[in-house]
Design an enzyme around this catalytic site. Sequence first.
Site, PDB file in Angstrom:
ATOM      1  N   ASP A 279       0.865  -1.169   0.000  1.00 24.09           N
ATOM      2  CA  ASP A 279       0.000   0.000   0.000  1.00 24.09           C
ATOM      3  C   ASP A 279       0.909   1.229   0.000  1.00 24.09           C
ATOM      4  O   ASP A 279       2.096   1.151   0.340  1.00 24.09           O
ATOM      5  CB  ASP A 279      -0.940  -0.010   1.211  1.00 24.09           C
ATOM      6  CG  ASP A 279      -2.231   0.747   0.945  1.00 24.09           C
ATOM      7  OD1 ASP A 279      -2.245   1.582   0.027  1.00 24.09           O
ATOM      8  OD2 ASP A 279      -3.221   0.502   1.645  1.00 24.09           O
ATOM      9  N   GLU A 646     -17.515   9.676   4.808  1.00 22.14           N
ATOM     10  CA  GLU A 646     -16.934   8.364   5.088  1.00 22.14           C
ATOM     11  C   GLU A 646     -16.000   8.007   3.941  1.00 22.14           C
ATOM     12  O   GLU A 646     -16.348   8.125   2.773  1.00 22.14           O
ATOM     13  CB  GLU A 646     -18.027   7.287   5.238  1.00 22.14           C
ATOM     14  CG  GLU A 646     -18.975   7.181   4.053  1.00 22.14           C
ATOM     15  CD  GLU A 646     -19.950   6.021   4.185  1.00 22.14           C
ATOM     16  OE1 GLU A 646     -19.826   5.206   5.116  1.00 22.14           O
ATOM     17  OE2 GLU A 646     -20.851   5.933   3.331  1.00 22.14           O
TER      18      GLU A 646
END
Length: 902
Positions: A279, A646
Amino acid sequence: MRRNWTPEVSAVFALALALQALLAPIQLPAQSPATPVYRDATRPANERAHDLVQRMTLDEKAAQLEDWATAIPRLGVPDYQTWSEALHGVARAGHATVFPQAIGMAATWDTEMVKQMGDVISTEARGKYNEAQREGNHRIFWGLTFWSPNINIFRDPRWGRGQETYGEDPFLTGKMGIAFIDGVQGPDAAHPKAVATSKHFAVHSGPESLRHGFDVKVSPRDLEETYLAAFRATVTDGHVKSVMCAYNAVDGMGACANKMLLEEHLKQAWGFKGFVVSDCGAIMDVTQGHKNAPDIVHAAAISLAAGTDLSCSIWEPGFNTLADAVRKGLVTEDMVTRAAERLYAARFELGMFDEPGSNPNDKIDMSQVASEEHRAEALKAAEESIVLLKNDGLLPLKNAKTIAVIGPTAELLASLEGNYNGQPVRPVTPLDGIVKQFGAENVRYAQGSSLAAGAPVPVPRTAFEGGLKAEYFATSDWTGRPVATSTEPRIDYDWVYATPVPEIHTHDYSVRWTGTIRVPAPGKYRFATETQSGFPYSPRESYRAMVDGKLVSQGKTEGETKPAEGASPTSPPHMANMAKGQFEVTFSDTNPHAFEFGYSHAGDESGGGITLSWEAPPEAQIAEAVNAAKAADVVAVFVGLSPNLEGEEMPIKIEGFSGGDRTSIDLPATQEKLLEALGAAGKPVVVVNLSGSAVALNWANQHAGAILQAWYPGVEGGTAIAKTLAGESNPAGRLPVTFYASVQDLPAFTEYAMKNRTYRYYAGKPLWGFGFGLSYSTFKYGEVKLASTSVDAGKSLTATVTVTNTSQVAGDEVVEAYLKTPQKGGPSHSLVGFQRVPLNPGESREVAIEVSPRSLSAVDDSGKRSILAGEYRLSIGSTQPQETQAKSEANFTVKGSAELPK
């Protein structure tokens, strides 16, 4: 001149001439050097990768293990950016077909639909890649290596990135992930259309604000039973070509340096042969966040040794330090070589070094991108994703003459798109869809509220009576003649890597909107401007706003840039401190006021698009909504969230939301008050929730006549919702997550133990359970027929059941199979099979569900998976057995036991 040779010399010369004549016929003509193996398209990809990498120096090889892989001109190797996104459509690379967000795709319970989405993605990706190659565009997001799907388990509704997943269940997640990978990579493993990546490996699901240093403590049982199962399926059954390791640590070791995950499970137990990518910035986390290494060189070394092949470093150093690590003796050059070969094997499989036109995928062009055919697929997916949670007979709307459309998500572009999205062409909001479906003369609209206190929403079309005149300029300063004009309802646009109108052929452009603005009540209005992200680049953008001919605000919306020290030399400058325009205007009346707003984009082709939002006086918005409701026969209230509330690691911190996660799953108070006010108006109410996660719709469950969960439904989301309200589309979606009434009885968000989490272990009563969903049709289940009532451990079991549509309405039924094993302390039951089945009125169909040995197995506390001897119970029905009468059940026995591999 005659030479006077002796007889001996003459004899030797004659012999030489004779030998020359004898040998001449077998002499080979001069040839060019042999074609290198890596240039030979007939050779296997692994051989070509090996040949190419062997020709690289150590420093060149290390530079290839970065997302910003630098060019090697002497070998004919161009620079390549490995990072591209395609969660629910090709993302961040201009116009594309935008499907429902991944959680909505999971709600379809339709693997063929997800596979079709994957195929659309890889087709559009090839069109974009081919065009980019012709233009010499090697930028981020324009490649063929996609960092999707997200296979993490949505264990807690507070996680902001849960919208990117396929839900809370490992079996459903695995099946959906496999379908996505099949669609993206295509049927030919040796020549994929694109590369898919299962992420984030592993045990990763928040909190977002802690992820760079968070250490997950997880039991061996939860690890095997819940967190790794879907990843395993995408590797062993989906044959995914890439896996992304996560930010967090697992049992003290960063996921990208974790041999238990990468070596023991992924490579040894599961046989993964593809490449592992970190990542972005996760190698830096190994040293700075998890303290597993003293510096980035050591962190890169232990991550490479553990099994990570590629570092997404973006603006930080990463695997470009591996040459130094080799010279210091921390890793061997052979390890660097093997990682580079795995990366290049994928690129050779994709045909990146073959002659243009030699691959059938080279013929795909931009006409495929956002095509009408693909748009139709996105509409079908959106229709299938909608879940009917409640219906007291209000739906479908057959007799309503006028509809009041109320709520902050009724025309919110962001709540169509979700995150990790492409740029939709002609997106259809719920309001647009309802106007088209029912007629503009039959619709009354009011925004009603903000999303949450402190969260502005786009200024609604009701404030701009008659619309705004939009003028588009092929200059960045509103000079010259406009190249296009139109009338538009509001200012809410996403043009990332695209241009606003076809008439503009430059990325230096500007737009001016003019008209009038009328507010619902006198008072102070706080406005905000927000441009779309140009990540990781920094275009120059600005705005200006005028009311009644006076300049009320102007400014830049770009961020600051600085050199990315230690990063790949091809990475752009670091972008930080993105600015947002904010200003206040006090209106003393509700009369129309002259209004002008301008937006400018220049400097870089990235980014593009702007939203003008406001925070209006709450009482005025509610009053406007109640008036609209009283003038209608039925009220459709659009509530929910947006990816600006979100999502992934964001700076927001307001009531109910923090850092991208949610601190409460209740509907925000501003929207709850709106619902209560509309309920008091006395008209029938249908609530439509747009969100990427479960929302505790307690008031709606008690008072509304009907509730639809629409997720973030994509480019045609508004059309799908309107067709469902009208009854032209019969809802059959099912929840891929549990909708809890609150988080009060859930474990702490930071707790990763599965006890009292998800439908398999939750001890309470939810609002709606995993797998729940109603229909306008009714269905009946016949007796479950088992192939055998006694099964040997290690064998599969086939069950069949006849399903009948007992109504007068054609519809799909999702047949769900749940299994209860004899394991003490095991899950209450687990999903082991499903099938979405279309049925005409009165039609019956026999549905077969095969329960695999792995689905029959149980996991003990040591993490060992085995099939247990004993009595099992299989329930097949419309949802979980305790939540439906439309089901059929049967018991069977497993003889003996059998241990299964990791």
